[in-house]
Design a protein around this motif. Structure first.
Motif, short mmCIF file in Angstrom:
data_model
loop_
_atom_site.label_atom_id
_atom_site.label_comp_id
_atom_site.label_asym_id
_atom_site.label_seq_id
_atom_site.Cartn_x
_atom_site.Cartn_y
_atom_site.Cartn_z
N LEU A 30 -7.28 -2.70 -8.25
CA LEU A 30 -6.09 -3.43 -7.80
C LEU A 30 -6.40 -3.95 -6.56
CD1 LEU A 30 -3.17 -4.42 -8.02
CD2 LEU A 30 -2.70 -2.44 -6.63
N GLY A 31 -7.10 -3.24 -5.69
CA GLY A 31 -7.32 -3.75 -4.25
C GLY A 31 -8.65 -4.85 -4.55
N LEU A 32 -9.57 -4.65 -5.35
CA LEU A 32 -10.64 -5.86 -5.58
C LEU A 32 -10.00 -6.89 -5.80
CD1 LEU A 32 -13.16 -3.44 -7.22
CD2 LEU A 32 -13.57 -4.60 -4.96
N ALA A 33 -8.94 -6.61 -6.83
CA ALA A 33 -8.43 -8.09 -7.34
C ALA A 33 -7.51 -8.96 -6.19
CB ALA A 33 -7.44 -7.62 -8.42
N PHE A 34 -6.96 -7.84 -5.39
CA PHE A 34 -6.30 -8.47 -4.13
C PHE A 34 -7.21 -9.34 -3.35
CE2 PHE A 34 -1.71 -8.23 -3.30
CZ PHE A 34 -1.31 -7.47 -4.55
N ALA B 117 -15.20 -1.66 0.27
CA ALA B 117 -14.70 -0.74 1.53
C ALA B 117 -13.63 -1.14 2.52
CB ALA B 117 -16.19 -0.76 2.18
N LYS B 118 -13.81 -2.52 2.73
CA LYS B 118 -12.77 -2.81 3.82
C LYS B 118 -11.26 -2.87 3.23
CE LYS B 118 -13.04 -7.93 4.10
NZ LYS B 118 -11.74 -8.05 4.18
N THR B 119 -11.16 -3.16 1.76
CA THR B 119 -9.71 -3.56 1.33
C THR B 119 -9.61 -2.63 0.32
OG1 THR B 119 -9.81 -5.87 1.89
CG2 THR B 119 -8.47 -5.24 0.19
N ARG C 146 0.94 -1.25 0.04
CA ARG C 146 0.19 -0.01 -0.03
C ARG C 146 0.90 1.14 0.03
NH1 ARG C 146 -2.03 -4.42 2.01
NH2 ARG C 146 -3.92 -5.05 1.84
N PRO C 147 1.90 1.33 0.66
CA PRO C 147 2.71 2.46 0.76
C PRO C 147 3.66 2.34 -0.51
CG PRO C 147 3.50 0.99 2.29
CD PRO C 147 2.11 0.41 2.13
N LEU C 148 3.95 1.25 -1.08
CA LEU C 148 4.50 1.17 -2.33
C LEU C 148 3.60 2.07 -3.43
CD1 LEU C 148 6.86 -0.05 -4.06
CD2 LEU C 148 5.66 -2.23 -4.10
N LEU C 149 2.40 1.59 -3.28
CA LEU C 149 1.53 2.21 -4.27
C LEU C 149 1.44 3.68 -4.25
CD1 LEU C 149 -0.94 1.72 -6.39
CD2 LEU C 149 -2.29 1.38 -4.64
N THR C 150 1.47 4.30 -3.10
CA THR C 150 1.64 5.71 -2.99
C THR C 150 2.78 6.15 -3.50
OG1 THR C 150 0.46 5.60 -0.74
CG2 THR C 150 1.44 7.69 -1.19
N ILE C 151 3.97 5.74 -3.34
CA ILE C 151 5.13 6.18 -3.79
C ILE C 151 4.76 6.00 -5.56
CG2 ILE C 151 7.63 5.61 -4.16
CD1 ILE C 151 6.73 6.89 -1.45
N ALA C 152 4.46 4.81 -6.02
CA ALA C 152 4.48 4.56 -7.44
C ALA C 152 3.53 5.50 -8.10
CB ALA C 152 3.89 3.17 -7.73
N GLY D 110 -17.09 -0.87 6.21
CA GLY D 110 -17.00 -2.00 5.62
C GLY D 110 -16.75 -2.95 6.57
N GLU D 111 -15.97 -2.97 7.59
CA GLU D 111 -15.54 -4.13 8.57
C GLU D 111 -17.17 -4.27 9.11
OE1 GLU D 111 -13.27 -6.08 8.71
OE2 GLU D 111 -11.64 -5.01 7.73
#
Length: 337
Positions: free
Chosen positions: A215-219, A181-183, A60-66, A157-158
């Motif tokens: 991406l989050g939905l796929a994960f 929502a949750k992911t 997730r932080p990697l995604l922010t940087i990218a 979501g949780e």
């Protein structure tokens, strides 16, 4: 050949290219994380290190940087936001493991089994507070709004999942609302905040948010499938946890719909009432495979991964961050390999 299988044949997925590009930035993010999880209250850094230290890729932080670098960022404004994203994620994991009574997290004994549920919840609260301090220091009201909203949506979501977790008639759309929502929300917010920190245009911010959400939905879809086909080494948690907790995830919902009256008594007992016996998980695993429920879940994950890659189409193919982020989308659906 379905989309997921075709992707595997085309090339093995890897995030190595993205990790290499982001290495200097992620070193800075790691330093921030380790600095800000410190406290004179000794249990806080000890418990935080137990969980944060087990995160290898920090996606997730990697995604922010990218997202920031893809959008043209030249400074380090995105680093504090990336660290903030990791703290939000870690805090939610600590809380989730208490709620779910999970035994493993990232291949380690869950923190609440070592320090107790109260300490885990309170350290999660500490990390949430640290995340908001970092957002304020980053100096972007827009990014603060994005990540604050994400924190609220994740909690919603949780709670929604908690109230519908044993519902064998849960509609697929409601299931998708839950995982969105949750992911997926934190993936979306991580990418959008990175774009905002780079001064990206409104359209670029929307596209990078779309990338993160898909991406989050796929994960999450792949995680839900792996709960029935993976192992603890693959997952970093015990396989079958969702089944034992009676969570209505897509592979389970599809299998229930496809087995019909023939297995109704089994599903009602093992999932709805959670009166589980030896061999129930293996029976559920077999039914999920035989009905094509696992394959259908992975196919939907591949669809979302394709949508994520399509969201990057306006960015120049010559920008080295774009193909690296496309690799990440492929990796999302190929992690079982």
């Amino acid at each position: 050949m379905d989309a997921a299988s075709a992707a595997v044949v085309a090339k093995p997925a890897s995030v190595d290219r993205l990790l290499e590009l982001a290495r200097p930035d992620m070193a800075g993010v790691d330093a921030l994380i380790r600095d800000r999880m410190q406290s004179p209250v000794a249990v806080i850094p000890a418990l935080a290190e137990h969980l944060i230290g087990g995160s290898a890729k920090r996606l997730r932080p990697l995604l922010t940087i990218a997202a920031a670098r893809l959008a043209g960022a030249r400074d380090d404004a995105c680093l504090k936001l990336a660290a903030s994203v990791e703290f939000i994620h870690t805090a939610t994991l600590l809380h989730d493991d208490v709620v779910d009574s999970s035994e493993l997290r990232r291949g380690k004994v869950a923190a609440h089994l070592i320090w107790g549920a109260p300490a885990s919840v309170l350290v999660g609260d500490f990390l949430f507070a640290r995340s908001f301090e970092l957002m304020v220091e980053a100096g972007s009201i827009q990014a603060l709004e994005i990540l604050a909203r994400a924190s609220r949506v994740i909690a919603e979501g949780e709670v929604l999942q908690l109230t519908r977790s044993h519902d064998l008639n849960l509609p697929q759309d409601t299931y998708l609302d839950i995982i969105r929502a949750k992911t997926a929300e934190l993936f979306a917010a991580a990418a959008e905040a990175g774009a905002v920190s780079a001064g990206a245009s409104a359209e670029q911010c929307r596209n990078l948010r779309r990338f993160g959400q898909n991406l989050g939905l796929a994960f999450q879809l792949v995680d839900d499938a792996l709960d029935y086909s993976g192992d603890a080494g693959t997952l970093g948690k015990n396989s079958g946890d969702d089944f034992r907790e009676g969570k209505a995830t897509l592979p389970l919902l599809l299998a229930i719909a496809r087995t019909g009256p023939a297995e109704k008594a089994f599903w009602d007992r093992a999932v709805a009432r959670r009166e589980q016996e030896d061999g129930d998980f293996e029976r559920a695993r077999r039914l999920i495979a035989e009905t094509g429920a696992e394959a259908a879940t992975l196919e939907l994950a591949a669809h979302y991964a394709d949508d994520a890659k399509a969201a990057l189409s306006e960015f120049a193919a010559s920008n080295s961050w774009r193909p690296a982020m496309e690799d990440l989308a492929d990796f999302a659906v190929q992690r079982k390999m």
